[in-house]
Design a protein around this motif. Structure first.
Motif, PDB file in Angstrom:
ATOM      1  N   ASP A  38       0.726  -1.314  -0.105  1.00  0.00           N
ATOM      2  CA  ASP A  38      -0.017   0.097   0.059  1.00  0.00           C
ATOM      3  C   ASP A  38       0.827   1.271   0.071  1.00  0.00           C
ATOM      4  O   ASP A  38       0.199   2.524   0.086  1.00  0.00           O
ATOM      5  CB  ASP A  38      -0.928  -0.030   1.040  1.00  0.00           C
ATOM      6  N   TYR A  87      -4.040   5.422  -6.334  1.00  0.00           N
ATOM      7  CA  TYR A  87      -4.025   7.090  -6.416  1.00  0.00           C
ATOM      8  C   TYR A  87      -3.051   7.617  -7.191  1.00  0.00           C
ATOM      9  O   TYR A  87      -3.148   8.614  -7.631  1.00  0.00           O
ATOM     10  CB  TYR A  87      -4.209   7.583  -4.928  1.00  0.00           C
ATOM     11  N   GLN A 104      -8.858   3.496   9.653  1.00  0.00           N
ATOM     12  CA  GLN A 104      -9.590   3.152   8.556  1.00  0.00           C
ATOM     13  C   GLN A 104     -10.772   2.211   9.226  1.00  0.00           C
ATOM     14  O   GLN A 104     -11.518   1.553   8.339  1.00  0.00           O
ATOM     15  CB  GLN A 104      -8.863   2.566   7.249  1.00  0.00           C
ATOM     16  N   CYS A 109     -13.186   7.486  10.978  1.00  0.00           N
ATOM     17  CA  CYS A 109     -12.340   7.092   9.688  1.00  0.00           C
ATOM     18  C   CYS A 109     -13.592   6.754   8.594  1.00  0.00           C
ATOM     19  O   CYS A 109     -13.707   7.015   7.484  1.00  0.00           O
ATOM     20  CB  CYS A 109     -11.450   5.933   9.704  1.00  0.00           C
ATOM     21  N   ASP A 148       1.905   5.421   3.292  1.00  0.00           N
ATOM     22  CA  ASP A 148       0.624   5.097   3.013  1.00  0.00           C
ATOM     23  C   ASP A 148       0.054   5.684   1.551  1.00  0.00           C
ATOM     24  O   ASP A 148      -0.148   7.040   1.847  1.00  0.00           O
ATOM     25  CB  ASP A 148      -0.291   4.793   4.160  1.00  0.00           C
ATOM     26  N   GLN A 149      -0.433   5.145   0.692  1.00  0.00           N
ATOM     27  CA  GLN A 149      -1.210   5.686  -0.346  1.00  0.00           C
ATOM     28  C   GLN A 149      -2.468   6.762  -0.062  1.00  0.00           C
ATOM     29  O   GLN A 149      -2.611   7.417  -0.808  1.00  0.00           O
ATOM     30  CB  GLN A 149      -1.497   4.463  -1.471  1.00  0.00           C
ATOM     31  N   HIS A 150      -3.011   6.265   0.861  1.00  0.00           N
ATOM     32  CA  HIS A 150      -4.245   7.019   1.200  1.00  0.00           C
ATOM     33  C   HIS A 150      -3.930   8.671   1.623  1.00  0.00           C
ATOM     34  O   HIS A 150      -4.842   9.201   1.792  1.00  0.00           O
ATOM     35  CB  HIS A 150      -4.887   6.140   2.387  1.00  0.00           C
ATOM     36  N   PRO A 309      -8.660  13.571   3.636  1.00  0.00           N
ATOM     37  CA  PRO A 309      -8.100  13.253   2.197  1.00  0.00           C
ATOM     38  C   PRO A 309      -9.133  13.998   1.020  1.00  0.00           C
ATOM     39  O   PRO A 309      -8.766  14.621   0.082  1.00  0.00           O
ATOM     40  CB  PRO A 309      -8.190  11.721   1.960  1.00  0.00           C
TER      41      PRO A 309
END
Ligand SMILES: NC(=O)c1ccc[n+]([C@@H]2O[C@H](COP(=O)([O-])OP(=O)(O)OC[C@H]3O[C@@H](n4cnc5c(N)ncnc54)[C@H](OP(=O)(O)O)[C@@H]3O)[C@@H](O)[C@H]2O)c1
Ligand SMILES: [Zn+2]
Ligand SMILES: [Zn+2]
Length: 356
Positions: A38, A87, A104, A109, A148-150, A309
């Motif tokens: 991730d 993303y 998350q 979240c 983390d990509q998020h 985000p």
């Protein structure tokens, strides 16, 4: 075989680290978090300098963890992505702000507010936290970031990296609460503290159509605040100056105060149902207020932490549409100690950006 062992790069980076409270920042080799599918790795080109970096290095909020590498307005080029990353892709320009992870799973979240994640272990600040693998999180006064990509965002095509960097903390922290409280044409917004966050507060409120009053602790920034776009300027300690806005503001965005802050003079400036929004995080606590003072004018008091985000993506779109651009001054990353000294002296007009 794990992705880490097939990777031809390495798991270290070079960061400008502090070894103790107030110690100068020294370039040293450090370890990145353990790679997961991730994750995104970024070759850092720029990092903005935030008031929170100074607070962390000075231990304003309690003991910090050392060695630490601060910086959470990170922008650069994506050099590696895990299999699950959707993303961004290798070669994209991307940014990271003050948050690098969330559980998350908690209600905050799951309702789209991971910036208020209530799981203390799951909430990962870009520096000063610990990743699930146990490695400390390190910020952007460095050559590389992994996480983390998020919490990684593509930089819009019409924005350079140096311009994009400061959106990821100062930008979002001021955009999100002004948007949430519906600033628009006919709003009258007072912005307290014309620093890194405050100058964005002025830019956003103007772009949302409001009349904007710069509120500063001294007279020093009058000309530059008007140049920035403020419609008027008041020195917060000047009673006569404040009187001009008695019950005239719909919003006050507080990005900075002195330790002698009292609520009443600011409540006096708000119209009925007005909003006092605090985003500052000084080392002292706000004083108590008289209960009747918030009843009599039906004042709303808000706090706001960075932004989610989704709010970050919305902000970047809004900035592109309205051509909102921060005022920045660049320093070479190797001059980070000089930049920090000048930051502490209140010299930024209005945000310093370090460049690799
Ligand atoms: N809520 C969040 O998620 C979040 C995110 C980022 C930062 N923060 C916090 O927000 C605050 C502002 O950060 P920043 O990066 O904008 O810092 P900054 O650039 O240093 O701006 C802070 C401003 O506070 C004002 N100020 C008021 N009284 C002051 C005094 N007695 N001495 C010095 N300055 C005074 C100054 O503006 P004037 O000279 O115009 O008065 C100064 O420019 C920090 O506490 C930071 O930790 C919070
Ligand atoms: Zn910040
Ligand atoms: Zn959570």
């Amino acid at each position: 075989m794990s992705a880490t062992t097939t990777y031809n790069g390495n798991d270290t980076f070079h960061g400008w680290a502090a070894s103790a409270k107030g110690a100068p920042l020294v370039l040293q080799e450090m370890t990145l978090k353990q790679w997961t599918e991730d994750d995104v790795e970024i070759k850092i080109s720029h990092c903005g300098m935030c008031g929170s970096d100074d607070h962390y290095l000075c231990e304003s909020w309690g003991p910090s963890t050392y060695p630490c590498v601060v910086g959470h307005e990170i922008v650069g080029t994506v050099t590696r992505v895990g299999k699950n990353v959707k993303y961004v892709k290798v070669g994209d320009r991307a940014g990271v702000g003050a948050q690098s992870g969330a559980c998350q799973r908690c209600e905050n979240c799951l309702t789209g507010n991971p910036n208020t994640c209530s799981d203390l272990k799951g909430f990962i600040l870009t520096y000063g936290s610990r990743w699930p693998c146990g490695t400390p999180s390190y910020g952007g006064y460095a050559d590389k970031w992994r996480g983390d990509q998020h919490f990684v965002f593509k930089v819009p095509d019409n924005m350079t990296n140096e311009i994009a960097a400061t959106f990821f903390c100062a930008g979002i922290t001021t955009y999100a609460p002004l948007k949430r409280t519906d600033v628009k044409a006919h709003s009258v917004v007072g912005v307290m503290g014309i620093g890194g966050l405050g100058h964005y507060g002025v830019l956003w409120a103007k772009a949302m159509g409001a009349k904007v009053i710069g509120m500063s602790h001294s007279d020093k920034k009058r000309d530059v605040a008007l140049e920035l776009g403020c419609d008027d300027y008041i020195v917060t300690s000047d009673k006569e100056d404040r009187k001009r806005y008695f019950k005239k503001m719909t919003h006050i965005l507080c990005t900075g105060t002195s330790p002698d802050f009292q609520w009443e003079p600011y409540f006096d400036l708000l119209k009925v149902n007005g909003h006092f929004i605090n985003v500052s995080l000084p080392k002292w606590d706000f004083p108590p207020f008289h209960t009747y003072d918030i009843l009599k004018n039906q004042v709303f008091i808000h706090g706001s932490a960075i932004g989610s985000p989704n709010e970050i993506r919305e902000m970047l779109k809004f900035a592109a549409e309205k051509n909102v651009r921060p005022w920045i001054q660049k320093y070479s990353m190797k001059d980070v100690n000089k930049a920090m000294e000048n930051f502490r002296a209140g010299k930024p007009r209005f945000r310093f950006v370090l460049e690799n």
